[in-house]
Design a protein around this motif. Structure first.
Motif, PDB file in Angstrom:
ATOM      1  N   ASP A 205      19.329 -19.008  -2.669  1.00 20.33           N
ATOM      2  CA  ASP A 205      19.982 -20.158  -3.252  1.00 20.33           C
ATOM      3  C   ASP A 205      21.348 -20.284  -2.588  1.00 20.33           C
ATOM      4  O   ASP A 205      22.262 -19.562  -2.897  1.00 20.33           O
ATOM      5  N   VAL A 206      21.454 -21.171  -1.642  1.00 18.12           N
ATOM      6  CA  VAL A 206      22.669 -21.239  -0.851  1.00 18.12           C
ATOM      7  C   VAL A 206      23.284 -22.609  -1.009  1.00 18.12           C
ATOM      8  O   VAL A 206      22.810 -23.589  -0.450  1.00 18.12           O
ATOM      9  N   GLY A 207      24.355 -22.652  -1.787  1.00 23.04           N
ATOM     10  CA  GLY A 207      25.056 -23.893  -1.965  1.00 23.04           C
ATOM     11  C   GLY A 207      24.119 -24.959  -2.467  1.00 23.04           C
ATOM     12  O   GLY A 207      23.180 -24.710  -3.202  1.00 23.04           O
ATOM     13  N   SER A 208      24.379 -26.188  -2.061  1.00 20.45           N
ATOM     14  CA  SER A 208      23.580 -27.289  -2.569  1.00 20.45           C
ATOM     15  C   SER A 208      22.267 -27.375  -1.822  1.00 20.45           C
ATOM     16  O   SER A 208      21.366 -28.078  -2.208  1.00 20.45           O
TER      17      SER A 208
ATOM     18  N   LEU B 196      22.721 -12.341 -15.863  1.00 28.35           N
ATOM     19  CA  LEU B 196      22.851 -11.832 -14.503  1.00 28.35           C
ATOM     20  C   LEU B 196      23.020 -10.312 -14.543  1.00 28.35           C
ATOM     21  O   LEU B 196      23.692  -9.794 -15.422  1.00 28.35           O
TER      22      LEU B 196
ATOM     23  N   TYR C  98      28.279  -9.965  -6.538  1.00 23.04           N
ATOM     24  CA  TYR C  98      27.546  -9.540  -7.721  1.00 23.04           C
ATOM     25  C   TYR C  98      27.634 -10.677  -8.741  1.00 23.04           C
ATOM     26  O   TYR C  98      28.622 -11.411  -8.787  1.00 23.04           O
ATOM     27  N   GLY C  99      26.598 -10.811  -9.554  1.00 19.64           N
ATOM     28  CA  GLY C  99      26.490 -11.942 -10.477  1.00 19.64           C
ATOM     29  C   GLY C  99      27.668 -12.106 -11.419  1.00 19.64           C
ATOM     30  O   GLY C  99      28.068 -13.226 -11.743  1.00 19.64           O
TER      31      GLY C  99
ATOM     32  N   ARG D  71      29.894 -23.481  -5.899  1.00 24.24           N
ATOM     33  CA  ARG D  71      28.527 -23.514  -5.383  1.00 24.24           C
ATOM     34  C   ARG D  71      27.867 -24.846  -5.715  1.00 24.24           C
ATOM     35  O   ARG D  71      27.218 -25.453  -4.864  1.00 24.24           O
TER      36      ARG D  71
ATOM     37  N   GLY E  80      28.720 -27.400  -3.318  1.00 22.73           N
ATOM     38  CA  GLY E  80      28.230 -27.300  -1.946  1.00 22.73           C
ATOM     39  C   GLY E  80      28.645 -26.043  -1.201  1.00 22.73           C
ATOM     40  O   GLY E  80      28.190 -25.808  -0.090  1.00 22.73           O
ATOM     41  N   ALA E  81      29.530 -25.232  -1.799  1.00 27.54           N
ATOM     42  CA  ALA E  81      29.920 -23.987  -1.120  1.00 27.54           C
ATOM     43  C   ALA E  81      28.726 -23.036  -1.076  1.00 27.54           C
ATOM     44  O   ALA E  81      27.867 -23.073  -1.948  1.00 27.54           O
ATOM     45  N   ARG E  82      28.712 -22.192  -0.029  1.00 32.59           N
ATOM     46  CA  ARG E  82      27.614 -21.218   0.051  1.00 32.59           C
ATOM     47  C   ARG E  82      28.024 -19.944  -0.677  1.00 32.59           C
ATOM     48  O   ARG E  82      28.861 -19.178  -0.197  1.00 32.59           O
ATOM     49  N   VAL E  83      27.454 -19.741  -1.843  1.00 33.22           N
ATOM     50  CA  VAL E  83      27.734 -18.556  -2.652  1.00 33.22           C
ATOM     51  C   VAL E  83      26.391 -17.948  -3.031  1.00 33.22           C
ATOM     52  O   VAL E  83      25.543 -18.618  -3.610  1.00 33.22           O
ATOM     53  N   ILE E  84      26.189 -16.700  -2.653  1.00 34.28           N
ATOM     54  CA  ILE E  84      24.906 -16.047  -2.906  1.00 34.28           C
ATOM     55  C   ILE E  84      25.113 -14.878  -3.865  1.00 34.28           C
ATOM     56  O   ILE E  84      25.998 -14.054  -3.654  1.00 34.28           O
ATOM     57  N   VAL E  85      24.301 -14.837  -4.908  1.00 36.25           N
ATOM     58  CA  VAL E  85      24.360 -13.702  -5.830  1.00 36.25           C
ATOM     59  C   VAL E  85      23.503 -12.567  -5.270  1.00 36.25           C
ATOM     60  O   VAL E  85      22.335 -12.759  -4.952  1.00 36.25           O
TER      61      VAL E  85
ATOM     62  N   TYR F 253      22.240  -8.403  -5.561  1.00 37.84           N
ATOM     63  CA  TYR F 253      22.075  -7.283  -6.467  1.00 37.84           C
ATOM     64  C   TYR F 253      22.620  -6.015  -5.829  1.00 37.84           C
ATOM     65  O   TYR F 253      22.853  -5.036  -6.490  1.00 37.84           O
TER      66      TYR F 253
ATOM     67  N   ASP G  20      22.006  -6.498   0.480  1.00 38.87           N
ATOM     68  CA  ASP G  20      21.538  -7.877   0.635  1.00 38.87           C
ATOM     69  C   ASP G  20      22.536  -8.684   1.469  1.00 38.87           C
ATOM     70  O   ASP G  20      22.154  -9.551   2.247  1.00 38.87           O
TER      71      ASP G  20
ATOM     72  N   TYR H 275      21.794 -10.454   4.998  1.00 37.29           N
ATOM     73  CA  TYR H 275      22.049 -11.885   5.193  1.00 37.29           C
ATOM     74  C   TYR H 275      22.932 -12.106   6.426  1.00 37.29           C
ATOM     75  O   TYR H 275      22.667 -12.995   7.239  1.00 37.29           O
TER      76      TYR H 275
ATOM     77  N   HIS I  42      22.108 -14.327   9.794  1.00 34.66           N
ATOM     78  CA  HIS I  42      22.861 -15.578   9.879  1.00 34.66           C
ATOM     79  C   HIS I  42      24.139 -15.381  10.685  1.00 34.66           C
ATOM     80  O   HIS I  42      25.246 -15.485  10.150  1.00 34.66           O
TER      81      HIS I  42
ATOM     82  N   GLU J  34      27.278 -17.638  10.526  1.00 31.30           N
ATOM     83  CA  GLU J  34      28.114 -17.733   9.331  1.00 31.30           C
ATOM     84  C   GLU J  34      29.005 -16.498   9.200  1.00 31.30           C
ATOM     85  O   GLU J  34      28.616 -15.410   9.603  1.00 31.30           O
TER      86      GLU J  34
END
Lengths: 361, 360
Positions: free
Chosen positions: A10-13, A357, B84-85, B101, B104-109, B111, B115, B119, B123, B126
Motif C-alpha cells: 500500500d504505497v501512497g495513493s 496495527l 512500524y504501525g 499517505r 499521496g505520500a509514500r508511507v509503508i507500514v 512489521y 521489510d 523494499y 526500489h 526511491e
C-alpha cells in the motif's frame, strides 16, 4: 502460495504492483481487451467463468435474473471484497465473497435465494489464479446451496485494480416465523458464539505480511446458512439476535449490541473460544483476538434458559461444534460491554478504532 | 491460565499491602500497561497500591521534532517512509503520516525493518527512510539492518534514528526525586536484551524494589507480589520472575551488534528533554545511513502540543484523567498526544479498557 501471488504494498495513493514481469511458458493473463465486450470477453466468460457457475437462473444470460416468487419478506444485501493476498490459508477472495454475502443474509434470518457477482479484474492477472478463484466461488456457492444468478466482468488497467476486486449482492427471504429483533433482548439473555475466534483476520495478516508465523492458522470462511437454520429451528423466538463478527471482531458486535439495546454486556474471558495458536499469534503481534475478523462464526443472543438447547443445535452442526455461551446481557448504567477476566478482574470492551496495527516491540 | 493461582497471588498481595501505607509501582513498559488493563489486574489490586505508567511506550517518548521530521521527509517526492504501525497516526505540525499517505505520500507500514531493506533493494529509484524507534528491543534489528545495507551497498536506505535506552530514563526520574516510586515492574522484552543486571543499580543506588516480569497475567501478579514483599521487608533487589526469557547477562549477540553499529549518545525525550547517554548514534563509519544527516532533518527539536500532558503521563506524574484533554478533546478518534495514539500508550489503554476505573 503460487508464484503469481501478489505482494503489493500500500504505497501512497497508488498501488505499486509487483506482478512478475515475465510470464512462465504457456502462462496466460488477463489483458484489457478481455473487458472490451467483444469476442475476447465472450470467450473469457464461456471458457472460464460460466462453465463453473452454471445454473438455471444464470443460464439465459439476460441483463438480469428472474427469481421465483417468494412468500416471506425479501431481504437484500451487498458487499465489496478487497483483500490482499487474493489467496490465503483457508480460502481466497472468491470464497470470502460468497460466504460473506450469504452470512449477511442468514444473520438477518433470511434463507438465501440468489447472489450476484461482479468481478473487477486487473490487467495482468493470470488465468490460473482467476480459474482457482472462480472455482472457489462455485464451490462455496454449492456449499451454501445458493446460485450465482447474475454477474458482470470488467477489466481495469494494471496497477488500478489490486489483482481482483469482487462485489456481490444477495437476495433472500425471511420466513414469517423468524423473530429476530434486537429490541426483544432483556437482561439475562445469553450470548453465544458458534466457534473459535480471530482465525480469518490472523490468517490473512500472516499471509499478507509474510510474517512467517508458521502457526497453521487458516481462515474460517464458511457459509453459515445450515448452522443458522439449525439454531432457528429451536423455535419460538428463542434466538433474538444474530450477527457475524467480521471486521471489528467480537468486540465490534458487542459494542453494537450495547448501543442498540441500551443494556450492558458481560462476557467471561475464560469462556472465550480462542485456540492456543491464535492466542500466541495475537500476543506476538500485540493484537486483541476480540478485535480480529471472523468469517465463519455467529454471535447470537438467546433467551435465558434456552441456551443449552441452542448450543446443542449448534454443536450438532459441523460448523458449530465449538459453540459456547460466553456471557449475558445485563442491566447496567452506563451500559457497557465488559469482560470478567481470567484472574477475576474486569475491563471494558470497545469497538476497535480502524484496523488494529501490530505494536513496535 | 490457572485462576486459582491468580487468586492466591492476589490474596497474598492484598494481605501484605494491608500493613503498608501507599505503595506506588511504576510499570515501565507500554506492553505491561496494556496487559495490566487487559487482564483486569488493576481492578483486583488493593486500593493503597497504585500502578503508574513509565516512559516505556516507544511512540510516546519520541520527540515532536522526530514526528515532524518523519512527516517532512514523507512529503519529499523521492522519499518512501517505512514505519512500524504505531507511528502512523501520531499528529505533528502538518498532520500525521496517515494523513500524508492519504494525500499521496509514500508511507509503508512494516512489521520488521527487514521489510524496509527488502523494499529499498527492489526500489533503487526511491530513497527509503525507516523510522527506527523503540528501545533495546528494536534497536538490535536496526543494527542488523544497517549492517546489511552496508554489506549490500544499499545507498538508498537510511534510518531516522529515534532509538532510546530505558535505564538512563529511569535514573533521570529517580534523580529528580519528586516522583514517589517504591518499585519498578521492569520491561520484560528490554530485559531479554540487556539482562536483569542492567537494572541492579536502580535497586542498589536508589533503593527501589525491582522485578523483571513477562506479560502473562499470573506472571505479572508474581512480579507485583515480589515488589510488595521487597517493599514490606525493605530489601530492594532485582528479582526475575521471567527467567524463561531473561538472564542476568542478557543477549550477548544482540548487545555486540548494538555495540558494533551504535555509540551511546545524548538524546531528547518527549517533554523530558535531553538525557545523557540515553540513546544511540550511528558510529562514524555508518553515518551515511543516518536519514537526519542525509535529508537535513532535526529530530531533537521538541515542543509541547497545546494543553497536552503526555510528557507528565510518561513520567508517571499524572494519570491520564488528570489531563483536561483526556476523553474530551483527545480521544482515540481524534488523538492530540502520542499517549492516546499508540496501542501501547497509557492514555489509549485507560481510554480503551478502564471506563469503570475512570468514572470512580
Amino acid at each position: 502460495m503460487n508464484a503469481d501471488t501478489r505482494n503489493d504494498r500500500d504505497v501512497g495513493s497508488k498501488k505499486i504492483a509487483t506482478l512478475p514481469e515475465t510470464l512462465a511458458a504457456g502462462e496466460q493473463r488477463i489483458v484489457l481487451a478481455h473487458g472490451g465486450g467483444g469476442e475476447l470477453t465472450r470467450r473469457l466468460l464461456d471458457e472460464r467463468i460460466l462453465p463453473r457457475l452454471n445454473n438455471e437462473l444464470l443460464a439465459p444470460l439476460a441483463d438480469g435474473a428472474l427469481l421465483p416468487p417468494m412468500t416471506g419478506r425479501p431481504c437484500l444485501t451487498t458487499d465489496a471484497y478487497v483483500i490482499q493476498p487474493i489467496e490465503f490459508p483457508g480460502g481466497d477472495i472468491g470464497r470470502l465473497a460468497v460466504c460473506g454475502t450469504v452470512n449477511d443474509l442468514v444473520v438477518m434470518g433470511a434463507r438465501p435465494l440468489a447472489l450476484s457477482l461482479a468481478l473487477v479484474i486487473e490487467e495482468g492477472l493470470s488465468f490460473e489464479v482467476l480459474d482457482r478463484v472462480v472455482g472457489s466461488i462455485a464451490a462455496a456457492a454449492a456449499e451454501a446451496g445458493v446460485p450465482i444468478a447474475t454477474g458482470d466482468t470488467k477489466v481495469v488497467e494494471r496497477a488500478r485494480g489490486d489483482g481482483l476486486l469482487i462485489t456481490t449482492a444477495g437476495v433472500g427471504e425471511v420466513p414469517s416465523d423468524v423473530q429476530l429483533d434486537v429490541h426483544r433482548i432483556v437482561p439475562g439473555d445469553r450470548i453465544i458464539v458458534t466457534g473459535t475466534l480471530a482465525e480469518h483476520g490472523l490468517a490473512v495478516m500472516a499471509a499478507r505480511e509474510n510474517l512467517g508465523l508458521n502457526s497453521g492458522i487458516a481462515s474460517d470462511a464458511a457459509p453459515l446458512g445450515g448452522l443458522v437454520a439449525a439454531m432457528l429451528e429451536c423455535g419460538g423466538g428463542t434466538v433474538k439476535f444474530l450477527r457475524d463478527p467480521t471486521r471489528g471482531g467480537l468486540a465490534g458486535v458487542l459494542a453494537d449490541l450495547v448501543e442498540n439495546t441500551a443494556l450492558g454486556v458481560e462476557i467471561r474471558e475464560e469462556a472465550l473460544p480462542v485456540t492456543t495458536a491464535v492466542r500466541h499469534a495475537a500476543e506476538l503481534l500485540g493484537l486483541d483476538p476480540l478485535n480480529v475478523a471472523n468469517e465463519g462464526k455467529i454471535v447470537a443472543v438467546v433467551a435465558a434458559g434456552d441456551e443449552q438447547r441452542v448450543l446443542q443445535a449448534c454443536r450438532a452442526h459441523p460448523l458449530g461444534r465449538n459453540a459456547v455461551c460466553i456471557g449475558e446481557c445485563v442491566a447496567a448504567s452506563p451500559p457497557l460491554a465488559e469482560m470478567v477476566t481470567a484472574i477475576g478482574g474486569r475491563r471494558i470492551i470497545l469497538r476497535p478504532y480502524g484496523e488494529d496495527l501490530p505494536r513496535i516491540c | 491460565m490457572n485462576s486459582h493461582n491468580a487468586r492466591r497471588l492476589i490474596d497474598e498481595i492484598c494481605s501484605l499491602a494491608a500493613d503498608l501505607e501507599k505503595i506506588r509501582i511504576m510499570e515501565v513498559c507500554g506492553t505491561h500497561t496494556v496487559s495490566l488493563f487487559r487482564s483486569g489486574i488493576r481492578t483486583v489490586l488493593p486500593a493503597n497500591l497504585r500502578l503508574v505508567s513509565g516512559p516505556g511506550c516507544p511512540v510516546c517518548v519520541t520527540s515532536q521534532g522526530y514526528i515532524d521530521s518523519a512527516i517532512e521527509a514523507a512529503q519529499r517526492p523521492d522519499v518512501t517512509v517505512c514505519t512500524y504501525g504505531d507511528m502512523l497516526r501520531v499528529p505533528g505540525r502538518q498532520g500525521s503520516l496517515e494523513q500524508q499517505r492519504a494525500g499521496g505520500a509514500r508511507v509503508i507500514v512494516c512489521y520488521s525493518i527487514r521489510d524496509g531493506i527488502a523494499y529499498a533493494a527492489t526500489h533503487p529509484e526511491e530513497q527509503v527512510i525507516f523510522l527506527a524507534v523503540g528501545f533495546e528491543t528494536t534497536a538490535p534489528a536496526t543494527a542488523l539492518a544497517v549492517l546489511e545495507a552496508d554489506t549490500r551497498g544499499l545507498d538508498n536506505f537510511t534510518v531516522l534514528n529515534g532509538h532510546k535506552t530505558v535505564l538512563p530514563a529511569l535514573e533521570f526520574l529517580l534523580r529528580g526525586g519528586d516522583i514517589p516510586i517504591d518499585g519498578f515492574l521492569l520491561p520484560g522484552h528490554v530485559s531479554v536484551i540487556t539482562g536483569s543486571h542492567a537494572f541492579e543499580e536502580v535497586a542498589e543506588r536508589y533503593g527501589k524494589a525491582c522485578v523483571v516480569t513477562g506479560f502473562e497475567p499470573v506472571q505479572m501478579l508474581r512480579g507485583i507480589l515480589s515488589l510488595v514483599r521487597q517493599i514490606a521487608a525493605n530489601e530492594p533487589r532485582v528479582d526475575n520472575v521471567y527467567s524463561v526469557a531473561v538472564t542476568r547477562e542478557g543477549n550477548r549477540v544482540a548487545l555486540d551488534r548494538l555495540e558494533e553499529v551504535f555509540e551511546p549518545a545524548d538524546v531528547v525525550w518527549r517533554a523530558i528533554g535531553r538525557i545523557a547517554m540515553s540513546g544511540y548514534a550511528l558510529r562514524p563509519a555508518l553515518r551515511k545511513f543516518d536519514a537526519e544527516k542525509r535529508f537535513g532533518l532535526a529530530v531533537d527539536e521538541d515542543y509541547e502540543l497545546p494543553g497536552c500532558r503526555c510528557g507528565e503521563v510518561i513520567q508517571g506524574r499524572i494519570d491520564p484523567p488528570e489531563c483536561s484533554l483526556f476523553g474530551r478533546a483527545c480521544t482515540r478518534e481524534h488523538p492530540v498526544g502520542p499517549c492516546m495514539v499508540s496501542s501501547e500508550g497509557t492514555c489509549a489503554a485507560w481510554h480503551r479498557y478502564a471506563l469503570v476505573e475512570r468514572s470512580r
